[in-house]
Scaffold this motif. Structure first.
Motif, PDB file in Angstrom:
ATOM      1  N   MET A   1       0.837  -1.163  -0.077  1.00  0.00           N
ATOM      2  CA  MET A   1       0.073  -0.061  -0.021  1.00  0.00           C
ATOM      3  C   MET A   1       0.806   1.076  -0.056  1.00  0.00           C
ATOM      4  N   LEU A   2       1.911   1.172   0.700  1.00  0.00           N
ATOM      5  CA  LEU A   2       2.822   2.570   0.810  1.00  0.00           C
ATOM      6  C   LEU A   2       3.553   2.790  -0.361  1.00  0.00           C
ATOM      7  N   ARG A   3       3.945   1.481  -0.920  1.00  0.00           N
ATOM      8  CA  ARG A   3       4.480   1.600  -2.361  1.00  0.00           C
ATOM      9  C   ARG A   3       3.876   2.338  -3.276  1.00  0.00           C
ATOM     10  N   ARG A   4       2.337   1.883  -3.555  1.00  0.00           N
ATOM     11  CA  ARG A   4       1.532   2.543  -4.358  1.00  0.00           C
ATOM     12  C   ARG A   4       1.143   3.863  -4.026  1.00  0.00           C
ATOM     13  N   LEU A   5       1.387   4.243  -2.858  1.00  0.00           N
ATOM     14  CA  LEU A   5       1.069   5.765  -2.616  1.00  0.00           C
ATOM     15  C   LEU A   5       2.132   6.709  -2.990  1.00  0.00           C
ATOM     16  N   LYS A   6       3.506   6.116  -2.612  1.00  0.00           N
ATOM     17  CA  LYS A   6       4.653   6.484  -3.332  1.00  0.00           C
ATOM     18  C   LYS A   6       4.735   6.834  -4.630  1.00  0.00           C
ATOM     19  N   LEU A   7       4.284   5.700  -5.612  1.00  0.00           N
ATOM     20  CA  LEU A   7       4.308   5.952  -6.914  1.00  0.00           C
ATOM     21  C   LEU A   7       3.419   6.860  -7.478  1.00  0.00           C
ATOM     22  N   PHE A   8       2.012   6.976  -6.820  1.00  0.00           N
ATOM     23  CA  PHE A   8       1.078   7.772  -7.003  1.00  0.00           C
ATOM     24  C   PHE A   8       1.581   9.196  -6.975  1.00  0.00           C
ATOM     25  N   TRP A   9       2.209   9.567  -5.648  1.00  0.00           N
ATOM     26  CA  TRP A   9       2.833  10.930  -5.422  1.00  0.00           C
ATOM     27  C   TRP A   9       3.994  11.155  -6.219  1.00  0.00           C
ATOM     28  N   GLN A  10       4.699  10.327  -6.708  1.00  0.00           N
ATOM     29  CA  GLN A  10       5.850  10.414  -7.825  1.00  0.00           C
ATOM     30  C   GLN A  10       5.090  11.145  -9.205  1.00  0.00           C
ATOM     31  N   ILE A  11       3.960  10.177  -9.527  1.00  0.00           N
ATOM     32  CA  ILE A  11       3.414  10.561 -10.870  1.00  0.00           C
ATOM     33  C   ILE A  11       2.831  12.150 -10.769  1.00  0.00           C
TER      34      ILE A  11
END
Length: 65
Positions: A1-11
């Motif tokens: 979940m945290l990894r997806r949130l980081k990826l979303f934030w990078q996008i």
């Protein structure tokens, strides 16, 4: 979940241009720092980078009014 949130934030940062200076520094390190013709040059400061970015963005803007 945290990894997806980081990826979303990078996008989000990429789309908004918030990471433009970091990408500029990466580009500079890869392409200009190793180049002997640019060895004496330093990368732009964050303030100089955004000033130049804004000037290029708004140069030649044509309005209808």
């Amino acid at each position: 979940m945290l990894r997806r949130l980081k990826l979303f934030w990078q996008i989000v940062r990429r789309l908004s241009g918030d990471d433009a200076y970091e990408r500029y520094l990466e580009h500079y390190a890869m392409h200009h720092q190793a180049d002997p013709d640019h060895a004496h040059c330093q990368p732009l400061s964050k303030k100089e980078f955004f000033k130049q970015w804004q000037e290029e963005k708004w140069r030649g803007v044509k309005r209808c009014c």
